[in-house]
Structure formats: structure tokens, C-alpha cells
Motif scaffolding. Structure first.
Motif, PDB file in Angstrom:
ATOM      1  N   HIS A 286       1.446  10.105   4.291  1.00  0.00           N
ATOM      2  CA  HIS A 286       1.454  10.426   5.727  1.00  0.00           C
ATOM      3  C   HIS A 286       1.079  11.885   5.966  1.00  0.00           C
ATOM      4  O   HIS A 286       1.107  12.719   5.043  1.00  0.00           O
TER       5      HIS A 286
ATOM      6  N   SER B 280      -1.963   6.641   7.365  1.00  0.00           N
ATOM      7  CA  SER B 280      -1.980   7.908   6.625  1.00  0.00           C
ATOM      8  C   SER B 280      -2.295   9.102   7.533  1.00  0.00           C
ATOM      9  O   SER B 280      -1.974  10.244   7.169  1.00  0.00           O
ATOM     10  N   ALA B 281      -2.896   8.876   8.696  1.00  0.00           N
ATOM     11  CA  ALA B 281      -3.212   9.967   9.621  1.00  0.00           C
ATOM     12  C   ALA B 281      -2.029  10.315  10.523  1.00  0.00           C
ATOM     13  O   ALA B 281      -2.134  11.241  11.352  1.00  0.00           O
TER      14      ALA B 281
ATOM     15  N   ILE C  56       1.251   4.844   1.252  1.00  0.00           N
ATOM     16  CA  ILE C  56       0.684   5.602   2.367  1.00  0.00           C
ATOM     17  C   ILE C  56       1.131   7.051   2.242  1.00  0.00           C
ATOM     18  O   ILE C  56       2.335   7.341   2.199  1.00  0.00           O
TER      19      ILE C  56
ATOM     20  N   THR D 213       5.511  10.130   1.490  1.00  0.00           N
ATOM     21  CA  THR D 213       4.812   8.951   0.995  1.00  0.00           C
ATOM     22  C   THR D 213       5.712   7.736   1.136  1.00  0.00           C
ATOM     23  O   THR D 213       6.877   7.759   0.723  1.00  0.00           O
TER      24      THR D 213
ATOM     25  N   TRP E 196       0.852  -1.189   0.000  1.00  0.00           N
ATOM     26  CA  TRP E 196       0.000   0.000   0.000  1.00  0.00           C
ATOM     27  C   TRP E 196       0.888   1.238   0.000  1.00  0.00           C
ATOM     28  O   TRP E 196       1.868   1.309   0.739  1.00  0.00           O
TER      29      TRP E 196
ATOM     30  N   ALA F 189      -7.005  -2.356   4.672  1.00  0.00           N
ATOM     31  CA  ALA F 189      -7.464  -1.025   4.280  1.00  0.00           C
ATOM     32  C   ALA F 189      -7.594  -0.114   5.509  1.00  0.00           C
ATOM     33  O   ALA F 189      -7.199   1.062   5.479  1.00  0.00           O
ATOM     34  N   GLY F 190      -8.131  -0.637   6.597  1.00  0.00           N
ATOM     35  CA  GLY F 190      -8.268   0.169   7.815  1.00  0.00           C
ATOM     36  C   GLY F 190      -6.918   0.550   8.405  1.00  0.00           C
ATOM     37  O   GLY F 190      -6.718   1.673   8.880  1.00  0.00           O
ATOM     38  N   TYR F 191      -5.960  -0.377   8.364  1.00  0.00           N
ATOM     39  CA  TYR F 191      -4.634  -0.072   8.911  1.00  0.00           C
ATOM     40  C   TYR F 191      -3.908   0.941   8.037  1.00  0.00           C
ATOM     41  O   TYR F 191      -3.198   1.819   8.535  1.00  0.00           O
ATOM     42  N   ALA F 192      -4.111   0.885   6.703  1.00  0.00           N
ATOM     43  CA  ALA F 192      -3.498   1.867   5.801  1.00  0.00           C
ATOM     44  C   ALA F 192      -4.063   3.254   6.057  1.00  0.00           C
ATOM     45  O   ALA F 192      -3.327   4.256   5.998  1.00  0.00           O
ATOM     46  N   ARG F 193      -5.353   3.330   6.321  1.00  0.00           N
ATOM     47  CA  ARG F 193      -5.956   4.620   6.640  1.00  0.00           C
ATOM     48  C   ARG F 193      -5.412   5.160   7.966  1.00  0.00           C
ATOM     49  O   ARG F 193      -5.184   6.359   8.130  1.00  0.00           O
ATOM     50  N   TRP F 194      -5.180   4.298   8.937  1.00  0.00           N
ATOM     51  CA  TRP F 194      -4.628   4.716  10.241  1.00  0.00           C
ATOM     52  C   TRP F 194      -3.198   5.239  10.061  1.00  0.00           C
ATOM     53  O   TRP F 194      -2.809   6.221  10.684  1.00  0.00           O
TER      54      TRP F 194
END
Length: 233
Positions: A11, A37-38, A9, A16, A7, A30-35
Motif C-alpha cells: 500500500h 496498491s495506490a 498488496i 503490506t 495477492w 491484477a487491475g484491482y490489486a494495482r488499484w
């Protein structure tokens, strides 16, 4: 089609990175990738953490130096004696004594019923306590319990309460160390008195009677007179 494991990311710091999420189940990638990126990337996070540690250490050093100066000034103002121990323990003990005694004055006098005269008596008990370790041990104590804590202190916590000005006697030559603890008068008596049984009075020698004093020539003649031939005559 299989869920991807690599993925990209983006940041929060603007960098990136590519994250390998193969160790996570497909429904959680997908949820961990979104976490991720934050949050900042790993390099920015480590740099920020190092700066925070350095800034915290610098802040703590400045705060401790200010507390040390304040405690030292307080000790000089109220004639508190120097503490005994290692350099680190002395500095720590001075700060602990300042905090505890100052807080005890507020709790007992300003907010309590202790009079100024009674507090002066407490200060007189505080001064002989010069062992730094004792004050360090009381750093978490309730300030209102200071009088009871002072009563519980032992003589080892007051090493200089009764200093002696007597100087030891010089060691005489050939004298054992245990004898040096005796005064001069006792020292003379100690030398003249043996450690074993009392000395017996000296016996006077009696003179032998004249008949017992036999010379060598007389004993030779006496031996000849006792010979067998002489006896037959």
C-alpha cells in the motif's frame, strides 16, 4: 495454470497486506490489486477518516461559536429583542436573523435604491418578529425579499408586539373561572342575574276565610252529626 486469488498488496502507506480476490473474475484481479496498491491500507484509511471527522467537527464548532458571538453583538448593537423558542432554536434563529438582515441591508441599501429612512422602517418591522422558528424558516430566502417576507408574517410570529400590563382580577371564593373574565361591575350583575328564565314576582298569600279554618274538635263533632243514627233523629 489458474490465476492466483491471494495477492500481496504493497500500500501507499508502506504497509503490506494480503488480499483475497477470489470474488472477482480472473481477468480483473491484477487491475484491482494495482488499484489497491495506490491507496492506504484499511487500518490507515479508517484512522485518517476518523481524524478528518473529528477535525471537521471541531472546525464547525469553532465557526458556529464565532458566528453566534458576532450575531449576539449585532443584536445588542441594533437593539434587537431576544427570540422565543427552545435553546437550540433561539441560538439558530439569532444567527439566521443576523445573516438575513445584514445581507438585506447590503442588497437593498448599499446596492439598491432603498434609503436609510426606509430601512429604519424595515428595522421597526423586524424587531417585533421574535419567534425563532420564523427566522429559521427564512434561512434560505433571498435577502432582497425581506420586505415582502415581513409583510407575510402573521400575528403568531409577533407574540410580544402588543404586551398588556393589565393584571387579572383575583378569583373570589366559590366563583367559577368563566366569571373571572368579567369586570367587577359585571361580576356583581352576573351574580344577581340568574342563568335560567327571569324570576317571576312573588305571589302574595291570601288569608283564608274564617269558615274554612276548622279545628280538629269541630271536625270531629261535624263527623258525629253526620252519623246515620243522628240523621234518623
Amino acid at each position: 495454470m489458474a490465476v492466483k486469488t491471494l495477492w500481496n498488496i504493497d500500500h501507499a502507506c508502506g504497509h503490506t497486506t494480503e488480499a483475497d480476490l477470489a470474488d472477482r473474475s480472473a481477468d480483473r484481479r491484477a487491475g484491482y490489486a494495482r488499484w489497491l496498491s495506490a491507496r492506504d491500507c484499511i487500518d490507515c484509511w479508517r484512522a485518517a477518516r476518523g481524524e478528518d471527522a473529528e477535525s471537521r467537527a471541531e472546525w464547525l464548532a469553532k465557526k458556529r461559536a464565532a458566528e453566534q458571538a458576532e450575531a449576539q453583538e449585532w443584536s445588542e448593537q441594533y437593539r434587537m429583542p431576544a427570540l422565543e423558542g427552545t435553546d437550540r432554536a433561539i441560538a439558530w434563529g439569532i444567527r439566521c436573523r443576523h445573516r438575513l438582515v445584514s445581507a438585506a441591508y447590503t442588497a437593498l441599501v448599499l446596492e439598491g435604491t432603498t434609503s436609510e429612512a426606509e430601512w429604519e422602517a424595515i428595522e421597526d418591522v423586524v424587531r417585533p418578529l421574535t419567534r425563532a422558528g420564523w427566522w429559521i424558516d427564512q434561512r434560505d430566502a433571498d435577502p432582497a425579499d425581506l420586505p415582502e417576507l415581513l409583510d407575510a408574517a402573521t400575528e403568531s410570529d409577533r407574540p410580544n408586539e402588543n404586551p398588556t400590563s393589565e393584571t387579572p382580577h383575583p378569583r373570589p371564593k366559590g366563583c367559577r373561572a368563566s366569571v373571572l373574565r368579567l369586570p367587577h361591575t359585571a361580576l356583581r350583575r352576573h351574580r344577581s342575574t340568574p342563568h335560567h328564565a327571569p324570576r317571576q314576582p312573588r305571589r302574595r298569600l291570601r288569608a283564608l276565610p274564617p269558615r274554612r279554618l276548622v279545628t280538629r274538635s269541630a271536625s270531629r263533632e261535624r263527623g258525629l252529626s253526620r252519623a246515620p243514627g243522628a240523621a234518623a233523629r
